[in-house]
Design a protein around this motif. Sequence first.
Motif, PDB file in Angstrom:
ATOM      1  N   SER A  66      25.017 -31.198  25.944  1.00 29.72           N
ATOM      2  CA  SER A  66      24.193 -32.200  26.601  1.00 29.72           C
ATOM      3  C   SER A  66      22.748 -31.754  26.497  1.00 29.72           C
ATOM      4  O   SER A  66      22.455 -30.575  26.265  1.00 29.72           O
ATOM      5  CB  SER A  66      24.597 -32.383  28.061  1.00 29.72           C
ATOM      6  N   ALA A  67      21.845 -32.704  26.658  1.00 26.12           N
ATOM      7  CA  ALA A  67      20.425 -32.366  26.597  1.00 26.12           C
ATOM      8  C   ALA A  67      19.664 -33.300  27.514  1.00 26.12           C
ATOM      9  O   ALA A  67      20.085 -34.436  27.756  1.00 26.12           O
ATOM     10  CB  ALA A  67      19.887 -32.472  25.177  1.00 26.12           C
ATOM     11  N   GLU A  68      18.567 -32.802  28.016  1.00 28.57           N
ATOM     12  CA  GLU A  68      17.687 -33.633  28.812  1.00 28.57           C
ATOM     13  C   GLU A  68      16.246 -33.274  28.496  1.00 28.57           C
ATOM     14  O   GLU A  68      15.947 -32.203  27.956  1.00 28.57           O
ATOM     15  CB  GLU A  68      17.974 -33.485  30.305  1.00 28.57           C
ATOM     16  N   ARG A  69      15.382 -34.211  28.848  1.00 31.77           N
ATOM     17  CA  ARG A  69      13.957 -33.985  28.660  1.00 31.77           C
ATOM     18  C   ARG A  69      13.255 -34.537  29.888  1.00 31.77           C
ATOM     19  O   ARG A  69      13.544 -35.652  30.332  1.00 31.77           O
ATOM     20  CB  ARG A  69      13.454 -34.689  27.412  1.00 31.77           C
ATOM     21  N   THR A  70      12.374 -33.763  30.439  1.00 32.30           N
ATOM     22  CA  THR A  70      11.682 -34.166  31.655  1.00 32.30           C
ATOM     23  C   THR A  70      10.179 -34.212  31.433  1.00 32.30           C
ATOM     24  O   THR A  70       9.628 -33.395  30.681  1.00 32.30           O
ATOM     25  CB  THR A  70      11.996 -33.195  32.803  1.00 32.30           C
ATOM     26  N   GLY A  71       9.544 -35.170  32.086  1.00 35.87           N
ATOM     27  CA  GLY A  71       8.092 -35.273  31.999  1.00 35.87           C
ATOM     28  C   GLY A  71       7.585 -35.550  30.604  1.00 35.87           C
ATOM     29  O   GLY A  71       6.405 -35.327  30.309  1.00 35.87           O
ATOM     30  N   GLY A  72       8.477 -36.040  29.748  1.00 37.73           N
ATOM     31  CA  GLY A  72       8.069 -36.302  28.365  1.00 37.73           C
ATOM     32  C   GLY A  72       7.679 -35.060  27.617  1.00 37.73           C
ATOM     33  O   GLY A  72       7.023 -35.128  26.575  1.00 37.73           O
ATOM     34  N   SER A  73       8.111 -33.907  28.132  1.00 34.64           N
ATOM     35  CA  SER A  73       7.690 -32.654  27.512  1.00 34.64           C
ATOM     36  C   SER A  73       8.888 -31.754  27.250  1.00 34.64           C
ATOM     37  O   SER A  73       9.619 -31.956  26.290  1.00 34.64           O
ATOM     38  CB  SER A  73       6.654 -31.967  28.382  1.00 34.64           C
ATOM     39  N   VAL A  74       9.122 -30.800  28.135  1.00 36.65           N
ATOM     40  CA  VAL A  74      10.147 -29.778  27.938  1.00 36.65           C
ATOM     41  C   VAL A  74      11.527 -30.402  27.818  1.00 36.65           C
ATOM     42  O   VAL A  74      11.867 -31.341  28.541  1.00 36.65           O
ATOM     43  CB  VAL A  74      10.117 -28.773  29.099  1.00 36.65           C
ATOM     44  N   SER A  75      12.314 -29.846  26.902  1.00 39.69           N
ATOM     45  CA  SER A  75      13.695 -30.280  26.753  1.00 39.69           C
ATOM     46  C   SER A  75      14.623 -29.078  26.876  1.00 39.69           C
ATOM     47  O   SER A  75      14.275 -27.964  26.489  1.00 39.69           O
ATOM     48  CB  SER A  75      13.913 -30.950  25.397  1.00 39.69           C
ATOM     49  N   THR A  76      15.802 -29.346  27.422  1.00 43.96           N
ATOM     50  CA  THR A  76      16.828 -28.316  27.551  1.00 43.96           C
ATOM     51  C   THR A  76      18.106 -28.803  26.892  1.00 43.96           C
ATOM     52  O   THR A  76      18.557 -29.921  27.157  1.00 43.96           O
ATOM     53  CB  THR A  76      17.117 -28.008  29.029  1.00 43.96           C
ATOM     54  N   LEU A  77      18.661 -27.971  26.044  1.00 46.62           N
ATOM     55  CA  LEU A  77      19.965 -28.234  25.438  1.00 46.62           C
ATOM     56  C   LEU A  77      20.964 -27.310  26.119  1.00 46.62           C
ATOM     57  O   LEU A  77      20.765 -26.094  26.140  1.00 46.62           O
ATOM     58  CB  LEU A  77      19.927 -27.959  23.936  1.00 46.62           C
ATOM     59  N   THR A  78      21.998 -27.900  26.686  1.00 49.68           N
ATOM     60  CA  THR A  78      23.009 -27.125  27.396  1.00 49.68           C
ATOM     61  C   THR A  78      24.328 -27.193  26.654  1.00 49.68           C
ATOM     62  O   THR A  78      24.758 -28.280  26.242  1.00 49.68           O
ATOM     63  CB  THR A  78      23.196 -27.659  28.827  1.00 49.68           C
ATOM     64  N   ILE A  79      24.932 -26.042  26.482  1.00 55.40           N
ATOM     65  CA  ILE A  79      26.266 -25.968  25.884  1.00 55.40           C
ATOM     66  C   ILE A  79      27.181 -25.364  26.937  1.00 55.40           C
ATOM     67  O   ILE A  79      26.966 -24.229  27.380  1.00 55.40           O
ATOM     68  CB  ILE A  79      26.297 -25.112  24.606  1.00 55.40           C
ATOM     69  N   GLN A  80      28.181 -26.123  27.346  1.00 52.81           N
ATOM     70  CA  GLN A  80      29.128 -25.640  28.344  1.00 52.81           C
ATOM     71  C   GLN A  80      30.354 -25.040  27.659  1.00 52.81           C
ATOM     72  O   GLN A  80      30.746 -25.469  26.570  1.00 52.81           O
ATOM     73  CB  GLN A  80      29.565 -26.795  29.246  1.00 52.81           C
ATOM     74  N   ARG A  81      30.926 -24.065  28.312  1.00 57.30           N
ATOM     75  CA  ARG A  81      32.180 -23.448  27.836  1.00 57.30           C
ATOM     76  C   ARG A  81      32.069 -23.138  26.338  1.00 57.30           C
ATOM     77  O   ARG A  81      32.838 -23.618  25.515  1.00 57.30           O
ATOM     78  CB  ARG A  81      33.363 -24.377  28.107  1.00 57.30           C
ATOM     79  N   THR A  82      31.095 -22.312  26.015  1.00 56.07           N
ATOM     80  CA  THR A  82      30.800 -22.039  24.607  1.00 56.07           C
ATOM     81  C   THR A  82      32.025 -21.541  23.845  1.00 56.07           C
ATOM     82  O   THR A  82      32.889 -20.838  24.390  1.00 56.07           O
ATOM     83  CB  THR A  82      29.682 -21.001  24.467  1.00 56.07           C
ATOM     84  N   GLN A  83      32.060 -21.911  22.576  1.00 55.25           N
ATOM     85  CA  GLN A  83      33.092 -21.496  21.648  1.00 55.25           C
ATOM     86  C   GLN A  83      32.436 -20.724  20.507  1.00 55.25           C
ATOM     87  O   GLN A  83      31.227 -20.866  20.258  1.00 55.25           O
ATOM     88  CB  GLN A  83      33.830 -22.715  21.084  1.00 55.25           C
ATOM     89  N   GLN A  84      33.229 -19.938  19.792  1.00 51.37           N
ATOM     90  CA  GLN A  84      32.668 -19.138  18.713  1.00 51.37           C
ATOM     91  C   GLN A  84      32.028 -20.008  17.631  1.00 51.37           C
ATOM     92  O   GLN A  84      31.021 -19.619  17.025  1.00 51.37           O
ATOM     93  CB  GLN A  84      33.746 -18.224  18.117  1.00 51.37           C
ATOM     94  N   GLU A  85      32.578 -21.197  17.425  1.00 50.24           N
ATOM     95  CA  GLU A  85      32.016 -22.070  16.389  1.00 50.24           C
ATOM     96  C   GLU A  85      30.664 -22.664  16.776  1.00 50.24           C
ATOM     97  O   GLU A  85      30.012 -23.302  15.959  1.00 50.24           O
ATOM     98  CB  GLU A  85      32.988 -23.202  16.044  1.00 50.24           C
ATOM     99  N   ASP A  86      30.245 -22.418  18.035  1.00 47.24           N
ATOM    100  CA  ASP A  86      28.913 -22.862  18.462  1.00 47.24           C
ATOM    101  C   ASP A  86      27.829 -21.908  17.971  1.00 47.24           C
ATOM    102  O   ASP A  86      26.636 -22.218  18.075  1.00 47.24           O
ATOM    103  CB  ASP A  86      28.827 -22.960  19.988  1.00 47.24           C
ATOM    104  N   SER A  87      28.221 -20.752  17.477  1.00 41.98           N
ATOM    105  CA  SER A  87      27.249 -19.773  16.991  1.00 41.98           C
ATOM    106  C   SER A  87      26.449 -20.376  15.842  1.00 41.98           C
ATOM    107  O   SER A  87      27.013 -20.853  14.853  1.00 41.98           O
ATOM    108  CB  SER A  87      27.959 -18.507  16.506  1.00 41.98           C
ATOM    109  N   ALA A  88      25.135 -20.365  15.986  1.00 35.94           N
ATOM    110  CA  ALA A  88      24.249 -20.988  15.004  1.00 35.94           C
ATOM    111  C   ALA A  88      22.813 -20.780  15.470  1.00 35.94           C
ATOM    112  O   ALA A  88      22.567 -20.227  16.545  1.00 35.94           O
ATOM    113  CB  ALA A  88      24.532 -22.481  14.867  1.00 35.94           C
ATOM    114  N   VAL A  89      21.884 -21.250  14.669  1.00 35.17           N
ATOM    115  CA  VAL A  89      20.487 -21.329  15.099  1.00 35.17           C
ATOM    116  C   VAL A  89      20.227 -22.759  15.553  1.00 35.17           C
ATOM    117  O   VAL A  89      20.517 -23.710  14.824  1.00 35.17           O
ATOM    118  CB  VAL A  89      19.516 -20.956  13.965  1.00 35.17           C
ATOM    119  N   TYR A  90      19.699 -22.884  16.755  1.00 32.77           N
ATOM    120  CA  TYR A  90      19.390 -24.200  17.304  1.00 32.77           C
ATOM    121  C   TYR A  90      17.887 -24.406  17.209  1.00 32.77           C
ATOM    122  O   TYR A  90      17.105 -23.664  17.797  1.00 32.77           O
ATOM    123  CB  TYR A  90      19.890 -24.319  18.741  1.00 32.77           C
ATOM    124  N   LEU A  91      17.505 -25.399  16.427  1.00 33.10           N
ATOM    125  CA  LEU A  91      16.104 -25.677  16.154  1.00 33.10           C
ATOM    126  C   LEU A  91      15.659 -26.931  16.887  1.00 33.10           C
ATOM    127  O   LEU A  91      16.376 -27.920  16.936  1.00 33.10           O
ATOM    128  CB  LEU A  91      15.888 -25.881  14.651  1.00 33.10           C
TER     129      LEU A  91
END
Lengths: 114, 113
Positions: A66-91
């Motif tokens: 999931s992701a959210e953005r507040t104030g038209g600026s900062v954004s947060t990407l959240t990954i719950q219950r991470t799995q090994q296949e989530d390993s990557a670079v997030y750009l």
Amino acid sequence: GAGVSQSPSNKVTEKGKDVELRCDPISGHTALYWYRQSLGQGLEFLIYFQGNSAPDKSGLPSDRFSAERTGGSVSTLTIQRTQQEDSAVYLCASSPSGGALTQYFGPGTRLLVL
Amino acid sequence: GQQVMQIPQYQHVQEGEDFTTYCNSSTTLSNIQWYKQRPGGHPVFLIQLVKSGEVKKQKRLTFQFGEAKKNSSLHITATQTTDVGTYFCAGKNSGGSNYKLTFGKGTLLTVNP
């Protein structure tokens, strides 16, 4: 700041834990994008924000993301219950508007799920 | 959905040799962008092409957009070690979403000094 910044730069977590990745876009940029890049692979589109709204979430791989953005600026990407296949670079990238103009990328967060 | 393919996936050259990477879209594009990602770095914008048949040059780099606006190429003349990196093309679908770029998987260029 002068460019897009992301934090943390590196994150190691255990399988099943939640992680939050942060993106600070260039000031004044209304469009914000999240991509995932696995080792030696291209850029996988995850989500697009125009202002605070996300008109396109089609790239999110599962409901654990999931992701959210507040104030038209900062954004947060959240990954719950991470799995090994989530390993990557997030750009994260921002652009002055949503017209697929030049995208300015941040340095990325390298996520390793053990 | 739209697909953007790049060939070759890898290219190793001797310093001074030329290099070309090709980008092909399954759909007509309104524009195409090229990015360079140095090893360990993040993608950096190089150029955008908009017009059918457009050719743009940046020093030793020549970018072309096909007449049908479905393909593009990047040519580097007389490669240098500083050219090492992965070159991505990214296309905006004509008539599609106004914001979404579809990236190719990139061509990794290595240069032997």
